[in-house]
Design an enzyme around this catalytic site. Structure first.
Site, mmCIF file in Angstrom:
data_model
loop_
_atom_site.group_PDB
_atom_site.id
_atom_site.type_symbol
_atom_site.label_atom_id
_atom_site.label_comp_id
_atom_site.label_asym_id
_atom_site.label_seq_id
_atom_site.Cartn_x
_atom_site.Cartn_y
_atom_site.Cartn_z
ATOM 1 N N THR A 1 -4.344 -30.672 -11.657
ATOM 2 C CA THR A 1 -3.695 -31.977 -11.788
ATOM 3 C C THR A 1 -2.329 -31.891 -12.476
ATOM 4 O O THR A 1 -2.078 -30.955 -13.253
ATOM 5 C CB THR A 1 -4.612 -32.915 -12.612
ATOM 6 O OG1 THR A 1 -3.905 -34.087 -12.952
ATOM 7 C CG2 THR A 1 -5.091 -32.262 -13.904
ATOM 8 N N ASP A 2 -1.494 -32.889 -12.228
ATOM 9 C CA ASP A 2 -0.195 -32.970 -12.920
ATOM 10 C C ASP A 2 -0.389 -33.304 -14.406
ATOM 11 O O ASP A 2 0.522 -33.097 -15.216
ATOM 12 C CB ASP A 2 0.723 -34.014 -12.264
ATOM 13 C CG ASP A 2 0.131 -35.416 -12.147
ATOM 14 O OD1 ASP A 2 -1.014 -35.647 -12.596
ATOM 15 O OD2 ASP A 2 0.831 -36.298 -11.605
ATOM 16 N N GLU A 3 -1.584 -33.797 -14.762
ATOM 17 C CA GLU A 3 -1.808 -34.216 -16.151
ATOM 18 C C GLU A 3 -1.753 -33.052 -17.134
ATOM 19 O O GLU A 3 -1.591 -33.265 -18.333
ATOM 20 C CB GLU A 3 -3.158 -34.940 -16.284
ATOM 21 C CG GLU A 3 -3.222 -36.196 -15.440
ATOM 22 C CD GLU A 3 -4.309 -37.141 -15.900
ATOM 23 O OE1 GLU A 3 -4.706 -37.106 -17.071
ATOM 24 O OE2 GLU A 3 -4.766 -37.921 -15.048
ATOM 25 N N TYR B 1 -9.838 -34.647 -20.594
ATOM 26 C CA TYR B 1 -9.866 -34.280 -19.164
ATOM 27 C C TYR B 1 -8.778 -33.257 -18.850
ATOM 28 O O TYR B 1 -9.052 -32.171 -18.315
ATOM 29 C CB TYR B 1 -9.690 -35.536 -18.292
ATOM 30 C CG TYR B 1 -9.254 -35.236 -16.870
ATOM 31 C CD1 TYR B 1 -10.115 -34.613 -15.969
ATOM 32 C CD2 TYR B 1 -7.966 -35.562 -16.419
ATOM 33 C CE1 TYR B 1 -9.724 -34.322 -14.660
ATOM 34 C CE2 TYR B 1 -7.563 -35.276 -15.123
ATOM 35 C CZ TYR B 1 -8.440 -34.655 -14.244
ATOM 36 O OH TYR B 1 -8.030 -34.364 -12.958
ATOM 37 N N LYS C 1 -8.881 -29.248 -17.626
ATOM 38 C CA LYS C 1 -8.247 -28.777 -16.382
ATOM 39 C C LYS C 1 -7.226 -27.685 -16.706
ATOM 40 O O LYS C 1 -7.126 -26.686 -15.997
ATOM 41 C CB LYS C 1 -7.567 -29.938 -15.641
ATOM 42 C CG LYS C 1 -8.506 -30.985 -15.071
ATOM 43 C CD LYS C 1 -9.466 -30.448 -14.022
ATOM 44 C CE LYS C 1 -8.784 -30.071 -12.736
ATOM 45 N NZ LYS C 1 -9.760 -29.668 -11.686
HETATM 46 P P1 NAD Z 1 -14.284 -36.860 -7.647
HETATM 47 O O1 NAD Z 1 -14.760 -37.191 -9.001
HETATM 48 O O2 NAD Z 1 -14.160 -37.936 -6.632
HETATM 49 O O3 NAD Z 1 -15.194 -35.716 -7.003
HETATM 50 C C1 NAD Z 1 -15.669 -34.612 -7.736
HETATM 51 C C2 NAD Z 1 -16.850 -34.023 -7.000
HETATM 52 O O4 NAD Z 1 -17.297 -32.866 -7.734
HETATM 53 C C3 NAD Z 1 -18.051 -34.969 -6.888
HETATM 54 O O5 NAD Z 1 -18.582 -34.949 -5.600
HETATM 55 C C4 NAD Z 1 -19.030 -34.408 -7.907
HETATM 56 O O6 NAD Z 1 -20.378 -34.671 -7.565
HETATM 57 C C5 NAD Z 1 -18.708 -32.911 -7.845
HETATM 58 N N1 NAD Z 1 -19.112 -32.219 -9.069
HETATM 59 C C6 NAD Z 1 -18.908 -32.621 -10.356
HETATM 60 N N2 NAD Z 1 -19.469 -31.741 -11.199
HETATM 61 C C7 NAD Z 1 -20.006 -30.745 -10.440
HETATM 62 C C8 NAD Z 1 -20.722 -29.578 -10.744
HETATM 63 N N3 NAD Z 1 -21.009 -29.222 -12.017
HETATM 64 N N4 NAD Z 1 -21.139 -28.785 -9.727
HETATM 65 C C9 NAD Z 1 -20.886 -29.138 -8.440
HETATM 66 N N5 NAD Z 1 -20.217 -30.253 -8.088
HETATM 67 C C10 NAD Z 1 -19.782 -31.049 -9.088
HETATM 68 O O7 NAD Z 1 -12.885 -36.124 -7.872
HETATM 69 P P2 NAD Z 1 -11.589 -36.079 -6.933
HETATM 70 O O8 NAD Z 1 -10.755 -37.255 -7.244
HETATM 71 O O9 NAD Z 1 -12.018 -35.832 -5.545
HETATM 72 O O10 NAD Z 1 -10.865 -34.803 -7.544
HETATM 73 C C11 NAD Z 1 -11.073 -33.508 -6.976
HETATM 74 C C12 NAD Z 1 -10.256 -32.515 -7.762
HETATM 75 O O11 NAD Z 1 -8.875 -32.882 -7.729
HETATM 76 C C13 NAD Z 1 -10.631 -32.456 -9.255
HETATM 77 O O12 NAD Z 1 -10.571 -31.117 -9.668
HETATM 78 C C14 NAD Z 1 -9.556 -33.259 -9.943
HETATM 79 O O13 NAD Z 1 -9.330 -32.787 -11.246
HETATM 80 C C15 NAD Z 1 -8.359 -32.977 -9.046
HETATM 81 N N6 NAD Z 1 -7.343 -34.041 -9.061
HETATM 82 C C16 NAD Z 1 -7.643 -35.304 -8.635
HETATM 83 C C17 NAD Z 1 -6.651 -36.295 -8.639
HETATM 84 C C18 NAD Z 1 -6.926 -37.682 -8.121
HETATM 85 O O14 NAD Z 1 -6.000 -38.519 -8.150
HETATM 86 N N7 NAD Z 1 -8.112 -38.002 -7.654
HETATM 87 C C19 NAD Z 1 -5.369 -35.995 -9.079
HETATM 88 C C20 NAD Z 1 -5.101 -34.703 -9.520
HETATM 89 C C21 NAD Z 1 -6.098 -33.735 -9.484
#
Ligand code: NAD
Length: 316
Positions: free
Chosen positions: A124-126, A150, A154
């Site tokens: 993430t950008d965070e 969080y 990350k």
């Molecule tokens: P999300 O919360 O919608 O999905 C996460 C998924 O991971 C879920 O299906 C959850 O069940 C699964 N999960 C969680 N813990 C687990 C474990 N211990 N073992 C197996 N599966 C597990 O998240 P997202 O928004 O789809 O984000 C996906 C990735 O992208 C993350 O790494 C997040 O940090 C990164 N990210 C997201 C955003 C955003 O805007 N959504 C922005 C920057 C980075």
């Protein structure tokens, strides 16, 4: 090829699985997900009977089980989306964040080291901290400065991945993306919350005074970037992936009201300003010029177009 997608029942992971199956019809995709509250198996509706897709209930924190998966499937490449992803939850309690985001990623690294294959670690950008209005956007050389539990977990996982590339020579790439939006996002996140409240004619909770700025990236553009990175894989690289649409929360709410046919001059009536998030980062912005210059990717979807597709998904 066999592709392993951790967190493939979540928001970005499920969009990625669909993008991958559409683009590479001959590949097999194995989804590992622990079916947490954030998982939604209906995100992959239309694909459950597809022979190319195998969904396994696996917690990436369980090393032995994860190792079995790598042994059985021998993935060519892993895309790691599995994470605890909601900042607000990490402020209430961060144990799961430390476990999944750090220990879980470490387990994946041990498997990639043992069984080979490539890894694209989605971050993430965070991790870069918070910008003021006038600061230049984050680039790949910006020092890490995570400011909430969080983003700290990350950031830790990114460091672990880079250390495994340097120390053990594994083939991995770290990507840092900005705020995603689009179909299949969990209802706890900001844009689904805005849409739901407008649909229900109820006030929209907005943190502080609504001036916090985020750079919005349409999820399908993000998936396209990750597919490109997988294709043109360069070991040890890092890429910043931004949407190029910086907006304050108030600007975003106003735009969504407009797209949903509500009078925007009345926008104050819709908003319920709530106590600001603890340690709330003011602004994130991404310089995505590296991935454009090196891999030819750029975010194609304009914010209005992406939001209209999102509204369609939420029947709004
Ligand atoms: P999300 O919360 O919608 O999905 C996460 C998924 O991971 C879920 O299906 C959850 O069940 C699964 N999960 C969680 N813990 C687990 C474990 N211990 N073992 C197996 N599966 C597990 O998240 P997202 O928004 O789809 O984000 C996906 C990735 O992208 C993350 O790494 C997040 O940090 C990164 N990210 C997201 C955003 C955003 O805007 N959504 C922005 C920057 C980075």
């Amino acid at each position: 090829m066999t592709i392993l997608v951790t967190g493939g029942l979540g928001f970005i992971g499920s969009n990625f699985v669909i993008s991958h199956l559409k683009k590479y019809p001959a590949d097999e995709v194995v989804v590992l997900d622990n079916f947490s509250y954030a998982a939604n198996s209906s995100n992959l509706n239309g694909y459950h009977e597809d022979w190319r897709l195998n969904i396994r209930k696996v917690d990436i924190c369980n090393y032995e089980f994860l190792e079995h998966m790598y042994h059985d499937y021998e993935p060519h490449i892993t895309f790691n989306f599995a994470a605890e992803s909601h900042v607000d939850n990490s402020i209430v309690g961060d144990d799961n964040f430390v476990n999944t985001n750090i220990v879980g990623t470490h387990n994946i690294l041990k498997c990639v080291k043992k069984f080979g294959g490539k890894l694209v670690h989605v971050s993430t950008d965070e991790v870069f901290g918070s910008l003021s209005h006038d600061d230049p956007p984050f680039n790949e050389s910006t020092p890490y400065n995570p400011r909430n539990p969080y983003s700290a977990t990350k950031a830790s996982s990114d460091h672990l991945v880079r250390s495994y590339v340097n120390t053990h020579g594994i083939e991995a790439v770290v990507t840092n993306c900005s705020n995603n939006y689009g179909p299949r996002q969990h209802s706890e996140k900001f844009i689904p919350t805005v849409i739901r409240n407008i649909k229900n004619n109820t006030p929209i909770p907005v943190y502080g005074n609504g001036t916090n700025v985020r750079d919005w990236l349409f999820v399908e553009d993000h998936c396209e970037a990750l597919l490109t990175i997988g294709e043109k894989f360069k070991k040890g690289e890092r890429y910043n992936i931004g949407g190029g649409h910086e907006m304050s929360n108030l600007e975003l709410v106003t735009l969504i009201l407009d797209l949903m046919g509500k009078p925007v001059n009345m926008y104050q009536n819709w908003i319920n300003f709530v106590t600001d998030r603890k340690g709330h980062d003011f602004r994130y912005a991404m310089d995505s010029s590296k991935i454009y210059k090196e891999l030819g990717w750029f975010a194609k979807t304009k914010i209005n177009e992406g939001l209209l597709k999102t509204l369609e998904w939420y029947n709004a």
